[in-house]
Design an enzyme around this catalytic site. Structure first.
Site, PDB file in Angstrom:
ATOM      1  N   GLY A   8      -0.208   7.583   0.824  1.00  0.00           N
ATOM      2  CA  GLY A   8      -0.262   6.259   1.436  1.00  0.00           C
ATOM      3  C   GLY A   8       0.951   6.107   2.316  1.00  0.00           C
ATOM      4  O   GLY A   8       2.004   5.659   1.875  1.00  0.00           O
TER       5      GLY A   8
ATOM      6  N   ALA B   5       3.912   1.536   6.070  1.00  0.00           N
ATOM      7  CA  ALA B   5       5.322   1.176   6.202  1.00  0.00           C
ATOM      8  C   ALA B   5       6.100   1.461   4.917  1.00  0.00           C
ATOM      9  O   ALA B   5       7.192   2.030   4.957  1.00  0.00           O
ATOM     10  CB  ALA B   5       5.445  -0.301   6.586  1.00  0.00           C
TER      11      ALA B   5
ATOM     12  N   GLY C  86       5.373   3.511   2.277  1.00  0.00           N
ATOM     13  CA  GLY C  86       5.479   4.935   1.973  1.00  0.00           C
ATOM     14  C   GLY C  86       6.429   5.652   2.920  1.00  0.00           C
ATOM     15  O   GLY C  86       7.248   6.481   2.492  1.00  0.00           O
TER      16      GLY C  86
ATOM     17  N   LYS D 197       8.059 -11.409 -10.081  1.00  0.00           N
ATOM     18  CA  LYS D 197       7.745 -11.325  -8.648  1.00  0.00           C
ATOM     19  C   LYS D 197       6.471 -12.123  -8.328  1.00  0.00           C
ATOM     20  O   LYS D 197       6.386 -12.778  -7.288  1.00  0.00           O
ATOM     21  CB  LYS D 197       7.594  -9.855  -8.231  1.00  0.00           C
TER      22      LYS D 197
ATOM     23  N   ASN E  43       4.934 -14.502  -5.402  1.00  0.00           N
ATOM     24  CA  ASN E  43       3.794 -14.054  -4.586  1.00  0.00           C
ATOM     25  C   ASN E  43       2.577 -14.964  -4.743  1.00  0.00           C
ATOM     26  O   ASN E  43       1.851 -15.204  -3.769  1.00  0.00           O
ATOM     27  CB  ASN E  43       3.398 -12.626  -4.963  1.00  0.00           C
TER      28      ASN E  43
END
Lengths: 329, 329
Positions: free
Chosen positions: A36, A39, A41, A213, A217
């Site tokens: 993957g 951005a 990875g 987190k 989110n």
């Protein structure tokens, strides 16, 4: 790596108890595959490669460009260039590695069924950088819980061209084991990132960190799509700010019923710390606007199901999930 | 009009107790002004004019076209033509009337401060055809509660050109008094509509009827914008259908706490009856897609505030309101 930390007990994991890179300290011997190569990875893999780690990228769209020009990371005023990158179009060309870093969108997990097996040796560890809940479980169910680690990435990134990453802010990574305390393995990977210039730490309870987190989110990624509101707009609107607080309160109750100790003040802090973000567009908003799949199940569906299963009352989280599922369908 | 019904007690209203069209039965003597000549005003006013009532339309954009060509109503296979229409550009040209029919969007109520006074005599009655809650209160606070009646319109209309109305379905109108039982006046107006070919009835408790209609409008108008879902899509999606049911349940609780007797079965019926609507687009969806103001306060904000004020717990209605307010801002 600090020798004292490297000798911490590793909770009896086979891979870490045996010989190999997770006990030995020579990170250069660690073979790492990145699956993957968007951005996230490219940034985390690129930083490791720049530090001299043996990183092999599995790429599709950007393969030719990266083979030719390598990776370029523009990060806060300086440029990290990785001119020679080992990149492949198939996992069979990479073969078994010591660590697979998984940076696909959670919405593409089904593709891992074919991508991962060629990368797996007996002791290969899996580290998912994916968002939300359910990804460690997905990996554990297929390739064994003992392989699985997860990480939370606190980072603002953008892929501006094939192999070119803009790194705007933060970048720290928190690494933990799946349903186990931090192991020597997790600490070794954290040290590898630290040695590559990425702020990192090993965490004792990965799922607690995921819920902490999620408390950001769920309201802010969610309202960025459902209300079309950037962070500053949510905070400036009395109704939306209260709704964000209510979503955090519901999520906090779910997290606690699932056994995660998160103090009350953390809910207020998730609001307060957001004022400095300005007109920040959460990743879900960017994905949606760009027509990319949005991680609805990992960020909203799975937390709602797990919380409701533990007895939490989550009308707003459920409603947000149902609306987002339809809006992004 | 049935003489027996016309002699019903009128709850001591000054306007109906005195002489005038609301006691006398000659509807041709009733001077009627229609304020707000969109699809709803043109349809209901046009039907009355076609039946020979003295209807004076206050118009802006369509004034010249309607003066020249009159009104045309295409209604389920036949055409109702009103070739000669009395239309004016200012309320002063109309002067005092017996009944003002208000068919502006609730979002334009502020304009009534200037539009209504020239139309008011001592006994002028006001009949608002507007949606949701708060419109009768707006009129009562400014021009006296005794003047105010309200109506619920169950109708699918579209204005396809200046003075041209497509009438798709239904069309019935339920007329009641503001905070009073149905009066002789309300019955007389209902009879006037019936005589003009519009299915009509006088209702004893206008606000109860408004809440019964809101039990449909809140979920289906709301989700048409918040989820971008037509009625059939809401009903076909397990999550959205449950959300619609939950929104109805919250609204029903609010209605009951406010003293309105609505049986449990009515909530189920609002879902069941919707299956025959197919891909119906609620008016709020059409307004929003056309860039017109959406009646967020009347349909969502005021019901939420009134319900919460009566002790109802309305997390989903509140969330829907806050999302819609932002989305349609």
């Amino acid at each position: 790596m600090a020798p004292g930390r490297s000798r911490a007990p590793n909770a009896g994991l086979q891979v870490a108890a045996g010989p190999g890179i997770f006990r030995g300290m020579n990170l250069r011997e660690m073979k790492i595959a990145v699956v993957g190569s968007g951005a996230v990875g490219c940034y985390y893999g690129g930083m490791l490669a720049h530090a001299g780690c043996d990183v092999r990228f599995l790429m599709r769209a950007d393969l030719a460009a990266v083979r030719e020009r390598g990776l370029t990371i523009h990060t806060q005023g300086r440029t990290v260039a990785v001119p020679r990158v080992t990149a492949y179009g198939t996992p069979a060309e990479i073969g078994p590695v010591d660590l697979v870093i998984i940076a696909l969108k959670a919405t593409a997990n089904a593709a891992l069924e074919e991508l991962l097996p060629p990368l797996l040796g007996a002791n290969t560890a899996l580290l998912t950088l994916q968002n939300g809940l359910g990804n460690e479980e997905f990996l554990a169910a297929r390739w064994g819980a003992e392989r699985v680690m997860g990480a939370l990435c606190f980072v603002c990134l953008n892929r501006t061209a094939p192999g070119v990453i803009e790194h705007f802010d933060a970048g720290s990574i928190s690494i933990g084991e799946f349903r186990r305390p931090a192991s020597a393995r997790a600490r070794a990977v954290a040290e590898a990132f630290a040695g590559a210039g990425v702020e990192s730490r090993a965490v004792e309870n990965l799922v607690t960190e995921r819920w902490r987190k999620l408390l950001w989110n769920i309201p802010f990624n969610g309202l960025s799509i459902a209300a079309g509101a950037t962070v500053d707009v949510v905070l400036a609107d009395d109704g939306l700010r209260k709704l964000a607080r209510d979503l955090i309160a519901e999520s906090l109750d779910a997290a606690r019923r699932l056994g995660h100790e998160i103090p009350d003040e953390f809910a207020d802090w998730q609001i307060e710390r957001s004022y400095s973000m300005g007109a920040y567009q959460p990743s879900s908003m960017l994905d949606w606007q760009a027509g990319r799949p949005v991680e609805i199940e990992a960020i909203f569906g799975e937390p709602w199901r797990q919380g409701a299963g533990a007895g939490a009352v989550l009308p707003r989280v459920e409603m947000l999930y149902q609306l987002l599922k339809k809006i992004t369908a």
